[in-house]
Motif scaffolding. Structure first.
Motif, PDB file in Angstrom:
ATOM      1  N   LEU A  67     -13.237  -4.019  -2.538  1.00 20.32           N
ATOM      2  CA  LEU A  67     -11.960  -3.731  -1.859  1.00 20.32           C
ATOM      3  C   LEU A  67     -11.260  -2.522  -2.466  1.00 20.32           C
ATOM      4  O   LEU A  67     -10.600  -1.754  -1.759  1.00 20.32           O
ATOM      5  N   GLN A  68     -11.412  -2.374  -3.782  1.00 22.07           N
ATOM      6  CA  GLN A  68     -10.795  -1.204  -4.433  1.00 22.07           C
ATOM      7  C   GLN A  68     -11.268   0.086  -3.748  1.00 22.07           C
ATOM      8  O   GLN A  68     -10.482   0.999  -3.511  1.00 22.07           O
ATOM      9  N   SER A  99      -4.339  -2.794  -7.769  1.00 19.07           N
ATOM     10  CA  SER A  99      -4.354  -3.866  -6.766  1.00 19.07           C
ATOM     11  C   SER A  99      -5.602  -4.727  -6.919  1.00 19.07           C
ATOM     12  O   SER A  99      -5.550  -5.944  -6.735  1.00 19.07           O
ATOM     13  N   ALA A 100      -6.727  -4.074  -7.234  1.00 20.91           N
ATOM     14  CA  ALA A 100      -7.972  -4.834  -7.404  1.00 20.91           C
ATOM     15  C   ALA A 100      -7.863  -5.773  -8.613  1.00 20.91           C
ATOM     16  O   ALA A 100      -8.333  -6.917  -8.567  1.00 20.91           O
ATOM     17  N   ILE A 135      -3.152   7.268  -5.392  1.00 24.08           N
ATOM     18  CA  ILE A 135      -3.673   6.105  -4.675  1.00 24.08           C
ATOM     19  C   ILE A 135      -4.864   5.472  -5.398  1.00 24.08           C
ATOM     20  O   ILE A 135      -5.092   4.266  -5.256  1.00 24.08           O
ATOM     21  N   GLU A 136      -5.582   6.277  -6.174  1.00 19.60           N
ATOM     22  CA  GLU A 136      -6.714   5.679  -6.913  1.00 19.60           C
ATOM     23  C   GLU A 136      -6.189   4.644  -7.912  1.00 19.60           C
ATOM     24  O   GLU A 136      -6.732   3.548  -8.044  1.00 19.60           O
ATOM     25  N   GLU A 137      -5.096   5.021  -8.592  1.00 19.89           N
ATOM     26  CA  GLU A 137      -4.513   4.081  -9.561  1.00 19.89           C
ATOM     27  C   GLU A 137      -3.982   2.841  -8.839  1.00 19.89           C
ATOM     28  O   GLU A 137      -4.121   1.714  -9.297  1.00 19.89           O
ATOM     29  N   PHE A 192       0.816  -1.216   0.000  1.00 19.18           N
ATOM     30  CA  PHE A 192       0.000   0.000   0.000  1.00 19.18           C
ATOM     31  C   PHE A 192       0.853   1.271   0.000  1.00 19.18           C
ATOM     32  O   PHE A 192       0.328   2.366  -0.116  1.00 19.18           O
ATOM     33  N   THR A 193       2.148   1.118   0.184  1.00 23.91           N
ATOM     34  CA  THR A 193       2.975   2.316   0.327  1.00 23.91           C
ATOM     35  C   THR A 193       3.667   2.712  -0.979  1.00 23.91           C
ATOM     36  O   THR A 193       4.220   3.794  -1.089  1.00 23.91           O
TER      37      THR A 193
END
Ligand SMILES: CCCC/C=C/CC(=O)SCCNC(=O)CCNC(=O)[C@H](O)C(C)(C)COP(=O)(O)OP(=O)(O)OC[C@H]1O[C@@H](n2cnc3c(N)ncnc32)[C@H](O)[C@@H]1OP(=O)(O)O
Length: 400
Positions: free
Chosen positions: A377-378, A226-227, A219-221, A211-212
């Motif tokens: 989760l996204q 990640s999703a 962070i949206e991207e 997440f970092t």
């Protein structure tokens, strides 16, 4: 520098099927990797790197598509740096697989990429050289994986998570390597495929440092990527055609627990625990557990785990049907592997067809549930609840 002459096939787990169709035309060459050294690849080990690039063309044995992708990614990283091209479209399977492999290297420095390339080629050369000698039917460690140890013996392919110092927390690279390993295992000679962990943990779940590492798109991207990664990863388990066994050698957390509902056998040491602290992390269930857990253990017990984060002992997980059998830790490895070796001798086709009969009618539903869990989760990953939980972990205020 270009990867040339690739062609694709249609696929469900598109990233991996694309890898499968990377071509290897001659047993004496690697034409998919017709590499030309870029002038940008300067540095301490430039000579070794150039030599490794040439050695790739001389390999006697096809290193396999996942290794070819890895070589491609390392070459691009070594010569051009971090992935800097737009992501290919969903159905451009080959280029997407190549892009994914390169992109997975993140900001790995060029010099490290050069060194990793040299090391990988050196490993390939020694395995290629020794494979021309007569060899016993021995345990063979697969090259090309940094975060996993993969061996095949007695018709069993073992995929071992190998970050023991980090409790086998799953990094982005690890998710990708697992997908490649599953694709390879689905096509190798093995009868069954086994997952286990190196060290005292089975896995502490998603590596929170994932997440970092925020990309330029913010962070949206990151949440979106990640999703997609999560959905592709879980899809590979839903689609895996051979009996899949988890040898849970120690505590398991998060996604390493939820995907157990997609395994065919789960053997646990009595030291293992099963923990899905999603609410504590401001997150929600994945790995199809919102469907498989209530089905396996009944809604009441599933809610205790998935909403309230109740940590189960191995005995409790067995009582609730998540675990097939629990063994004393002192005899765990011996008993489990004796059992699995016997199972692996059963007729392969009958086992695979039985798995299809048992699992196929639910596949479509599982894919839909996986897509929905990943979508939710996204959004969750962008919530204050989730961000605070991740920050708490890194500031050492919170531990499970
Ligand atoms: C893209 C797909 C996303 C899919 C999403 C999935 C959701 C999940 O999986 S949620 C679960 C996430 N996991 C956690 O929250 C676990 C966090 N870790 C812990 O609470 C503890 O580390 C532990 C209880 C697992 C172990 O505690 P213990 O005291 O025994 O050991 P530590 O000193 O904490 O750990 C050693 C070392 O390992 C690092 N580490 C362990 N787990 C993780 C992790 N999940 N992410 C990142 N790093 C982890 C820990 O920081 C230590 O590192 P240092 O030695 O550098 O301090």
């Amino acid at each position: 520098m270009a990867l040339v002459g690739v062609s694709g096939r249609r696929a469900g787990c598109y990233c991996l099927r694309a890898v499968r169709s990377l071509p290897f035309c001659s047993p004496l060459q690697v034409p998919a990797l017709q590499l030309h050294i870029s002038k940008t690849a300067m540095g301490a080990c430039q000579k070794d790197f150039e030599s490794a690039v040439n050695q790739v063309k001389l390999l006697k044995k096809d290193p396999g598509n996942e290794v070819k992708l890895k070589l491609y990614a390392l070459y691009k990283q070594a010569t051009e740096g971090a992935c800097n091209t737009p992501k290919p479209g969903l159905f451009d399977l080959i280029n997407k697989a190549k892009w994914d492999a390169w992109n997975a290297l993140g900001n790995l420095p060029k010099e490290t990429a050069r060194q990793n390339y040299v090391d990988l080629v050196s490993g390939l050369r020694s395995s290629s050289d020794s494979s021309s000698q007569v060899k016993p039917e021995a345990d063979k460690k697969r090259a090309g994986y940094d975060t996993l140890v993969i061996t095949s013996e007695d018709c069993i392919t073992k995929i071992m998570l190998n970050r023991p110092a980090k409790k086998n927390a799953l990094t982005t690279q690890m998710y990708r390597e697992i997908m490649l390993a599953l694709e390879a295992a689905s096509k190798d000679d093995s009868t069954i495929t086994v997952f286990t962990g190196n060290g005292d943990y089975y896995s502490s779940g998603n590596d929170l440092t994932n997440f970092t590492d925020i990309p330029p798109g913010g962070i949206e991207e990151k949440a979106k990527n990640s999703a997609i990664l999560l959905r592709d990863f879980v899809d590979c388990f839903i689609d895996f055609p051979k009996p899949l066994v988890a040898v849970v050698n120690g505590p398991a957390v998060g996604i390493s627990v939820t995907i157990l509902g997609l395994f065919d056998l789960v053997y646990a040491s009595d030291r293992a625990t099963f923990h899905t602290p999603f609410s504590h992390l401001g997150q929600t269930p994945e790995g199809c557990s919102s469907y498989t857990f209530p089905k396996i253990m009944g809604p009441a017990k599933a809610v205790e785990m998935l909403i309230f984060g109740k940590k189960l002992t191995a005995g409790e997980a067995y009582a609730q049907g998540l675990v097939t059998e629990v063994f004393p830790d002192s005899t765990f490895q011996k008993e489990v592997w004796t059992r699995l070796k016997a199972y692996s001798k059963l007729p392969q086709n009958a086992m695979h067809i039985s798995k299809q009969i048992i699992r196929n009618h639910e596949k479509e539903k599982l894919h839909a549930i996986n897509a929905e869990e990943s979508r939710i989760l996204q959004e969750r990953w962008l919530s204050d609840e989730c961000m605070n939980a991740v920050m708490d972990f890194f500031s050492r205020k919170a531990k499970l």
